[in-house]
Design an enzyme around this catalytic site. Structure first.
Site, mmCIF file in Angstrom:
data_model
loop_
_atom_site.group_PDB
_atom_site.id
_atom_site.type_symbol
_atom_site.label_atom_id
_atom_site.label_comp_id
_atom_site.label_asym_id
_atom_site.label_seq_id
_atom_site.Cartn_x
_atom_site.Cartn_y
_atom_site.Cartn_z
ATOM 1 N N GLY A 1 0.818 -1.200 0.000
ATOM 2 C CA GLY A 1 0.000 0.000 0.000
ATOM 3 C C GLY A 1 0.853 1.252 0.000
ATOM 4 N N CYS A 2 0.199 2.390 -0.221
ATOM 5 C CA CYS A 2 0.930 3.657 -0.317
ATOM 6 C C CYS A 2 1.505 4.094 1.022
ATOM 7 C CB CYS A 2 0.032 4.735 -0.907
ATOM 8 S SG CYS A 2 -1.570 4.914 -0.094
ATOM 9 N N TYR A 3 0.670 4.169 2.048
ATOM 10 C CA TYR A 3 1.193 4.507 3.373
ATOM 11 C C TYR A 3 2.226 3.477 3.855
ATOM 12 C CZ TYR A 3 -2.375 8.138 4.348
ATOM 13 O OH TYR A 3 -3.158 9.270 4.350
#
EC number: 1.2.1.38
Length: 342
Positions: free
Chosen positions: A148-150
């Protein structure tokens, strides 16, 4: 050439994947799907791709992936887990940009994502696609769970400290900010211009879906459980993630040297000079993660600043980085884009 297909090409990660793959010297796009846009030319929907691609969107219920070597899923959570097995059984590799295969504890995944997992037998096989940690496993993988991005920005920021055993791993803090593209392309009130512009807010403070993913990754580097307070924020910008990370040092350590040594051979992690403050615009449109380390007042708190483009290193760029590794290409092939500035 690598023949590639994309399932779900109309969201922000899908069009970012298209932007990267149409320029990739070793990839030929064979098919791209969309239920709503079936029959529409890709360049009709996305004028930025005019002259770059001649494909039309295909109905996913009728599409033939038999000519593909690899299929990317740029779909909502819950789609790839229904279709991955058939593709894998046909000898086609799968890279999932959603969360279906990221969390190894299936019951934990089901709790956070609110659905029954359709392919729990594939979860154990899936390789978590963070190259800076799992490069060797990625080389031999059939199924990649793209991070994921985070989780990408937070893990890359914390990993050197965790691996060195230099911090109290029970009390980590991640204060993170994301642009509105991280919420996807679907219409929602909180991402309307009148709602998001000139505004700044936290969300999901009691618990965010990316928390168990980050906790899982850092626990593996720590060889034991970690404690993490993770607070995301929505900022009035289109793309970018800024993670401010806090950890209490348990021994004296030269942070700058530690980070420079850990990432010395990583093509997409840039440790900035001492005293730097990375900006999201310094990575816009690129696959880079830029990191700066601080120790305010020479005290016992390490402050790590980590910035990425949520659509590139946080999604599509990292997916292509994983594909390059899987097919034995130089890792930077087709993704060493210079960030867009201003």
């Amino acid at each position: 050439m690598i023949n590639a297909g994309i399932v779900g090409g109309t969201g922000y990660t899908g069009v970012e994947l298209l932007r990267i793959l149409v320029q990739h010297p070793k990839v030929k796009l064979k098919v791209i799907t969309s239920r709503q846009e079936a029959g529409t030319g890709v360049d009709e929907l996305f004028s930025s791709l005019r002259g770059q691609i001649a494909l039309k969107f295909s109905d996913p219920a009728k599409v033939d992936f038999s000519k593909c070597d690899v299929v990317f899923f740029a779909t909502p959570n819950g789609i790839a887990m229904q279709q991955a097995k058939a593709l894998l059984d046909s000898g086609i590799k799968v890279i999932d940009l959603a969360a279906d295969f990221r969390i190894k504890d299936v019951a934990e995944w089901e709790k956070w994502y609110g659905m029954t997992h359709a392919a729990p037998e594939l979860v154990a096989e899936a390789v978590y696609g963070l190259p800076e940690v799992n490069r060797e496993k990625i080389r031999d993988a059939r199924l990649i769970a793209n991070p994921g991005c985070y989780p990408t920005a937070v893990q890359l920021g914390f990993i050197p400290l965790i691996e060195a055993g230099a911090v109290d791993a029970d009390h980590l803090i991640a204060d993170t900010k994301s642009g509105v593209s991280g919420a996807g392309r679907k219409a929602e009130i909180h991402t309307l211009y009148a709602e998001a512009s000139d505004n700044f807010k936290s969300y999901a403070v009691p618990g965010h879906r990316h928390l168990p993913e980050i906790r899982q990754g850092l626990s593996e580097r720590s060889n034991g459980p970690i404690g993490l307070t993770f607070v995301p924020h929505l900022t009035p910008m289109i793309r970018g993630i800024h993670a401010t990370l806090y950890a209490r040092l348990t021994r004296d350590v030269d942070l700058q040297t530690l980070y420079e040594n850990r990432y010395a051979n990583e093509p997409f992690v840039d440790v900035l000079p001492a005293g730097s403050h990375p900006e999201t615009r310094s990575v816009r449109g690129s696959n880079f993660c830029r990191i700066a380390v601080h120790r305010p007042g020479n005290g016992d708190t390490a402050v790590i600043l980590s910035v990425t483009d949520n659509l590139v290193k946080g999604a599509a760029g990292q997916a292509v980085q994983n594909m390059n590794i899987m097919y034995g290409l130089p890792e930077t092939t087709g993704i060493r884009h210079v960030p867009l500035l201003p």
